[in-house]
Design an enzyme around this catalytic site. Structure first.
Site, PDB file in Angstrom:
ATOM      1  N   GLU A 110      -0.212  -5.618   7.088  1.00  0.00           N
ATOM      2  CA  GLU A 110      -0.713  -7.002   7.208  1.00  0.00           C
ATOM      3  C   GLU A 110       0.446  -7.959   7.485  1.00  0.00           C
ATOM      4  O   GLU A 110       0.328  -8.873   8.303  1.00  0.00           O
ATOM      5  CB  GLU A 110      -1.446  -7.391   5.915  1.00  0.00           C
ATOM      6  CG  GLU A 110      -2.750  -6.617   5.761  1.00  0.00           C
ATOM      7  CD  GLU A 110      -3.449  -6.886   4.445  1.00  0.00           C
ATOM      8  OE1 GLU A 110      -2.818  -6.611   3.392  1.00  0.00           O
ATOM      9  OE2 GLU A 110      -4.581  -7.370   4.453  1.00  0.00           O
ATOM     10  N   GLU A 130      -6.090   0.752   1.555  1.00  0.00           N
ATOM     11  CA  GLU A 130      -6.622   0.102   0.347  1.00  0.00           C
ATOM     12  C   GLU A 130      -7.873   0.764  -0.204  1.00  0.00           C
ATOM     13  O   GLU A 130      -8.060   0.849  -1.421  1.00  0.00           O
ATOM     14  CB  GLU A 130      -6.927  -1.377   0.638  1.00  0.00           C
ATOM     15  CG  GLU A 130      -5.700  -2.266   0.759  1.00  0.00           C
ATOM     16  CD  GLU A 130      -5.104  -2.320   2.149  1.00  0.00           C
ATOM     17  OE1 GLU A 130      -5.447  -1.448   2.989  1.00  0.00           O
ATOM     18  OE2 GLU A 130      -4.289  -3.215   2.410  1.00  0.00           O
TER      19      GLU A 130
HETATM   20  N1  T1G Z   1       3.463  -0.422  -5.130  1.00  0.00           N
HETATM   21  C1  T1G Z   1       4.329  -0.095  -6.110  1.00  0.00           C
HETATM   22  N2  T1G Z   1       5.036   1.043  -6.115  1.00  0.00           N
HETATM   23  C2  T1G Z   1       4.875   1.860  -5.081  1.00  0.00           C
HETATM   24  C3  T1G Z   1       3.992   1.575  -4.014  1.00  0.00           C
HETATM   25  C4  T1G Z   1       3.269   0.360  -4.063  1.00  0.00           C
HETATM   26  N3  T1G Z   1       2.424   0.003  -3.092  1.00  0.00           N
HETATM   27  N4  T1G Z   1       4.055   2.602  -3.136  1.00  0.00           N
HETATM   28  C5  T1G Z   1       4.944   3.478  -3.633  1.00  0.00           C
HETATM   29  N5  T1G Z   1       5.438   3.045  -4.793  1.00  0.00           N
HETATM   30  C6  T1G Z   1       6.468   3.682  -5.644  1.00  0.00           C
HETATM   31  C7  T1G Z   1       5.929   4.893  -6.376  1.00  0.00           C
HETATM   32  O1  T1G Z   1       5.311   4.517  -7.581  1.00  0.00           O
HETATM   33  C8  T1G Z   1       7.191   5.692  -6.608  1.00  0.00           C
HETATM   34  O2  T1G Z   1       7.860   5.110  -7.686  1.00  0.00           O
HETATM   35  C9  T1G Z   1       8.005   5.416  -5.340  1.00  0.00           C
HETATM   36  O3  T1G Z   1       7.471   4.200  -4.801  1.00  0.00           O
HETATM   37  C10 T1G Z   1       7.894   6.493  -4.287  1.00  0.00           C
HETATM   38  O4  T1G Z   1       6.519   6.772  -4.058  1.00  0.00           O
HETATM   39  C11 T1G Z   1      -2.570  -7.000  -0.093  1.00  0.00           C
HETATM   40  C12 T1G Z   1      -3.926  -5.069  -1.675  1.00  0.00           C
HETATM   41  C13 T1G Z   1       4.597   4.926   0.634  1.00  0.00           C
HETATM   42  C14 T1G Z   1       3.471   7.033   1.418  1.00  0.00           C
HETATM   43  O5  T1G Z   1      -1.615   2.282  -0.956  1.00  0.00           O
HETATM   44  O6  T1G Z   1       1.089   5.936  -0.229  1.00  0.00           O
HETATM   45  O7  T1G Z   1      -1.186  -3.575  -0.013  1.00  0.00           O
HETATM   46  O8  T1G Z   1       7.850   7.026  -9.219  1.00  0.00           O
HETATM   47  O9  T1G Z   1       6.454   9.105  -4.964  1.00  0.00           O
HETATM   48  O10 T1G Z   1       5.582  10.635  -1.537  1.00  0.00           O
HETATM   49  O11 T1G Z   1      -4.007  -5.769   1.264  1.00  0.00           O
HETATM   50  O12 T1G Z   1       4.009   5.957  -2.113  1.00  0.00           O
HETATM   51  O13 T1G Z   1       9.860   6.536  -7.860  1.00  0.00           O
HETATM   52  O14 T1G Z   1       9.190   4.999  -9.726  1.00  0.00           O
HETATM   53  O15 T1G Z   1       4.529   8.153  -3.600  1.00  0.00           O
HETATM   54  O16 T1G Z   1       7.451   9.420  -0.290  1.00  0.00           O
HETATM   55  C15 T1G Z   1      -1.440  -0.351  -0.251  1.00  0.00           C
HETATM   56  C16 T1G Z   1       0.901   3.517  -1.585  1.00  0.00           C
HETATM   57  C17 T1G Z   1      -1.267  -1.170  -1.505  1.00  0.00           C
HETATM   58  C18 T1G Z   1       0.611   2.795  -0.316  1.00  0.00           C
HETATM   59  C19 T1G Z   1       5.511   7.134  -0.085  1.00  0.00           C
HETATM   60  N6  T1G Z   1      -0.403   0.615  -0.130  1.00  0.00           N
HETATM   61  N7  T1G Z   1       2.061   4.353  -1.483  1.00  0.00           N
HETATM   62  O17 T1G Z   1       5.178   8.424  -0.565  1.00  0.00           O
HETATM   63  O18 T1G Z   1       6.813   8.660  -2.545  1.00  0.00           O
HETATM   64  S1  T1G Z   1      -2.550  -2.353  -1.714  1.00  0.00           S
HETATM   65  C20 T1G Z   1      -0.571   1.882  -0.500  1.00  0.00           C
HETATM   66  C21 T1G Z   1       2.056   5.537  -0.859  1.00  0.00           C
HETATM   67  C22 T1G Z   1      -2.201  -3.576  -0.656  1.00  0.00           C
HETATM   68  C23 T1G Z   1      -2.887  -5.669   0.466  1.00  0.00           C
HETATM   69  C24 T1G Z   1      -3.216  -4.619  -0.488  1.00  0.00           C
HETATM   70  C25 T1G Z   1       3.289   6.376  -0.963  1.00  0.00           C
HETATM   71  C26 T1G Z   1       4.206   6.340   0.251  1.00  0.00           C
HETATM   72  P1  T1G Z   1       8.752   5.969  -8.694  1.00  0.00           P
HETATM   73  P2  T1G Z   1       5.997   8.252  -3.848  1.00  0.00           P
HETATM   74  P3  T1G Z   1       6.292   9.374  -1.195  1.00  0.00           P
END
Ligand code: T1G
Length: 708
Positions: A110, A130
């Site tokens: 976004e 999401e």
């Molecule tokens: N928020 C906070 N922490 C996050 C995070 C996030 N969105 N994504 C990853 N982490 C942290 C995770 O907890 C871990 O922390 C470290 O990063 C590595 O992650 C307004 C409402 C990017 C594909 O759904 O899919 O945006 O354990 O172990 O396998 O519209 O993380 O090291 O302390 O998973 O390499 C939408 C979620 C949010 C993406 C990487 N975004 N993340 O995978 O590593 S909602 C998502 C992932 C939003 C807007 C809306 C994956 C990754 P720690 P990991 P990975």
């Protein structure tokens, strides 16, 4: 300078670098920092264009999920800061170029769509995931994505949540150019090329929004498909509504529709449960007794003992991760059957388009059958997957201990036997532990890593890391009968049987739990796994049963009739040649007769009672597991159930679900069942304590008794 969004420059091009490790998740402070950086660079007369990029491994993985969870739980307020930032970016008088690598997901995409241009490294992943968190995009994603990618693709991406590669995104129009090589250099060159030229605001690009006739067909088909495919279609339907608004209303009004739907989803139970699951899965690696810097051992080759269904599946798991695997069994014929099974499995994957023939050929090269256990002397890890019998397992381990090199890890795939006792058959108990795979091992994500008493930190840490490498969700659990998953599944399936014995229909029991969200009802699961497994186990452990405590009998009787489930064509149900399930009218009268013989008066049983008895019995056992320290956190138990037992992810796992019901209510119901049904329902002390304190399992943080 604000470190969360650093500004640097290359002559007339300003570079804003978002820096919030590990994945540049957006929280209000980061969003504010980007906004300030844009204000500052726009004011700077020397700057003609602005590049926005991410520091470290990725652009931006989205809004901070921990923050979102707090807002959903009402513990924090939400202001649409990110949406406002994207509007501000579009209104910037200098072109902004988002330069993307790694991931641009959710709020990350976004943010990028708020820029005037997007460039990316090949292989970068972009998406609106999401829906997988129970929410819809909340910063204009449902409004800008259809303007760049077209309505149909936007609907697909927002309702399914899968990310796409930059190459596809470039074809669709989401990405303006792919940059091979140095992204920053490419971004600066791109910025100079477009500096001074009129830049387009994504929100004003309406040409791809389509006609109302085209769109109504797209929306109707999407709604239909979502209702058919998704157990909780509410969220994906909200995403479609928001995209539909983009096609019918002015941008600012349709953004309000998106905001309203986003807030509704965020405060609903599925979002809370799914975010809990996301966070809990990442907590698994945090083990208080094993420091992060614990040395791990190399695992470059493995050997699997046992070429049955489990053993062959396990060999495939390692081969799929590029790790060579020896496989052995008692004789050539059994080994050949195992190999044929593996080939067949891979051939099916090629047929279904999951793997290419070349990939499969390479995997098969990595799996080497052998009849000689002496060949095991070079491997780093052995996994035993032989018949479940203590005496036999101990024999196997004594031999593995003799042939395996010093330092090699010896793991057992037992699903309920005592791993300490198995370890006692070796001279290296520090290197013995359980690696409990779930069937089919090459498909199921769960791996219970069972910590035997003497297992060293290095051995446990190695297996936790290995789990990730082989694509499994590794959960560390303590050693007890059935560990976490099967120990809790026992009362769950026991109650399902009791309910039928008390008069519930077989189909009604399965339907109530299917409707609750379970992938399959408990009786169908029994038929699939084979009713004879439990029957044999009950016979073997009869001496452990307390006299006078009620035991289920219906499955034992069914087995005595040769009804073992799917494999014999009949169990709780009948099955045709294609294993299609058919209700069997013979079962109810049989059970009625057996119930009468056992003095059980049959009655009407409600769907609510079915769910409460099956789920609360499981939760009560979970409370004991937590109290004993067999699981580190309630979230670990949830992850086991979400990944190995078909528990609905939108309910967050059994312990999370109990917290949402309220432990006071769960405890009271358990007490009622205790009164009505006897000893098996004795409430777990931890459940009683937490209920009395008005707390949930998620609040339980006492250091475990160190079984784990
Ligand atoms: N928020 C906070 N922490 C996050 C995070 C996030 N969105 N994504 C990853 N982490 C942290 C995770 O907890 C871990 O922390 C470290 O990063 C590595 O992650 C307004 C409402 C990017 C594909 O759904 O899919 O945006 O354990 O172990 O396998 O519209 O993380 O090291 O302390 O998973 O390499 C939408 C979620 C949010 C993406 C990487 N975004 N993340 O995978 O590593 S909602 C998502 C992932 C939003 C807007 C809306 C994956 C990754 P720690 P990991 P990975």
């Amino acid at each position: 300078m604000n470190m969360q969004a650093r500004v640097s420059d290359d002559g007339d091009v300003a570079i804003i670098t978002i820096d919030n490790p590990p994945v540049n998740a957006l929280n209000p402070a980061v969003t504010d920092a980007i906004r300030e950086a844009i204000d500052q660079t726009e004011r700077d007369p020397n700057v003609r264009a602005i590049v926005l990029m991410g520091a470290g491994r990725t652009f931006v993985a989205g809004a901070d999920i921990n923050e979102l969870a707090k807002i959903g739980a009402g513990k924090s307020q939400r202001r649409p800061l990110l949406l406002e930032l994207t509007l501000r970016m579009e209104d910037c008088s200098k072109p902004i170029i988002a330069a993307i690598h790694g991931h641009a997901l959710g709020g990350g995409l976004e943010l990028a769509m708020g820029a005037h241009y997007r460039i990316a490294m090949p292989g970068t992943q972009v998406g609106q995931p999401e829906v997988k968190l129970g929410i819809i995009p909340g910063a204009g994603g449902t409004q800008r994505l259809p303007r760049l990618a077209g309505v149909a693709k936007a609907v697909e991406m927002c309702t399914e949540g899968a990310a796409i590669k930059a190459e596809e995104a470039a074809q669709l129009g989401i990405i303006d150019r792919l940059i091979d090589g140095d992204l920053l250099a490419g971004a600066i060159a791109f910025a100079r090329e477009f500096a001074g030229k009129p830049a387009l605001k994504t929100r004003e690009r309406n040409e791809r929004l389509g006609t109302s006739q085209q769109n109504s067909a797209i929306f109707a088909a999407a709604r239909d498909s979502v209702r058919k495919k998704q157990r909780v279609p509410m969220v994906a339907l909200a995403a479609i509504d928001a995209i539909e608004a983009a096609t019918t209303l002015p941008f600012d009004e349709s953004c309000q529709v998106e905001q309203r739907l986003f807030s509704q989803c965020l405060s609903a139970e599925p979002a809370k449960a799914l975010m809990h699951a996301f966070v809990a899965e990442r907590e698994l690696a945090k083990i208080p007794t094993i420091p992060k810097e614990t040395l791990t051992l190399p695992v470059e080759s493995v050997a699997v003992v046992g070429a049955g269904t489990m053993g062959s599946g396990i060999a495939m798991v390692f081969a799929n991760a590029g790790i060579p695997a020896l496989i052995t069994d008692v004789d050539q014929a059994t080994l050949d059957r195992g190999l044929a099974n593996i080939r067949n499995n891979y051939a099916n994957s090629v047929k279904r388009g999951r793997f290419t023939q070349q990939y499969v050929d390479e995997r098969l090269q990595l799996i080497k059958p052998t009849l000689s256990r002496e060949d095991f002397s070079a491997v780093d890890l052995t996994v035993e997957a032989v018949f479940e019998g203590m005496a036999f397992k101990k024999e196997v381990f004594a031999e593995l201990d003799r042939v395996a090199k010093p330092g090699a890890i010896l793991a057992t795939n037992t699903s309920y036997l005592d791993v300490d006792e198995i370890a006692s058959a070796t001279h290296r108990p520090q290197a013995v532990l359980g690696l409990h795979f779930f069937s089919p091992a090459n498909v199921m994500r769960l791996l219970e890593i069972v910590r035997a008493k003497a297992a060293s930190k290095e051995v446990v840490a190695t297996c936790m890391q290995l789990a990730k490498r082989i694509g499994k969700v590794g959960v560390l659990v303590g050693n007890c009968r059935g560990f976490v998953g099967n120990r809790m599944f026992l009362p769950y399936r026991r109650e399902a049987q009791f309910l039928v014995e008390e008069g519930a229909e077989v189909e009604a029991v399965d339907k109530a739990l299917y409707d609750f969200g379970m992938a399959m009802g408990p009786l169908s699961v029994g038929d699939l796994a084979g009713l004879d497994i439990g029957w044999r186990m009950r016979k073997e452990f009869r001496h452990l049963q307390k006299p006078g405590v009620r035991q289920p009998f219906a499955e034992d009787r069914l087995c005595e009739l040769g009804r073992y489930g799917q494999k014999t064509g009949a169990g709780w149900y009948k099955y045709d040649q294609n294993r299609k399930q058919i209700p069997d009218p013979e079962v109810a009268p049989l059970v009625r007769r057996w119930a009468a013989e056992n003095g059980i008066v049959q009655r009407q049983v409600s769907a609510q009672e079915i769910v409460e008895r099956c789920i609360y019995s499981m939760v009560n056992e979970g409370a004991r597991i937590l109290e004993e320290g067999i699981a580190l956190r309630s979230g670990d138990i949830d992850i086991i159930y979400l990944n190995g037992y078909g528990f609905p992810n939108y309910r967050g796992g059994p312990m999370w679900y109990a917290d949402t019901v309220g432990l006071k209510k769960v405890y009271e119901r358990v007490c009622e069942f205790h009164q009505q049904l006897g000893e098996l329902w004795a409430p777990a002390p931890l459940l009683r304590e937490l209920a009395a304190e008005g707390k949930g399992f998620a609040d339980f943080t006492r250091e475990p008794v160190a079984a784990v």
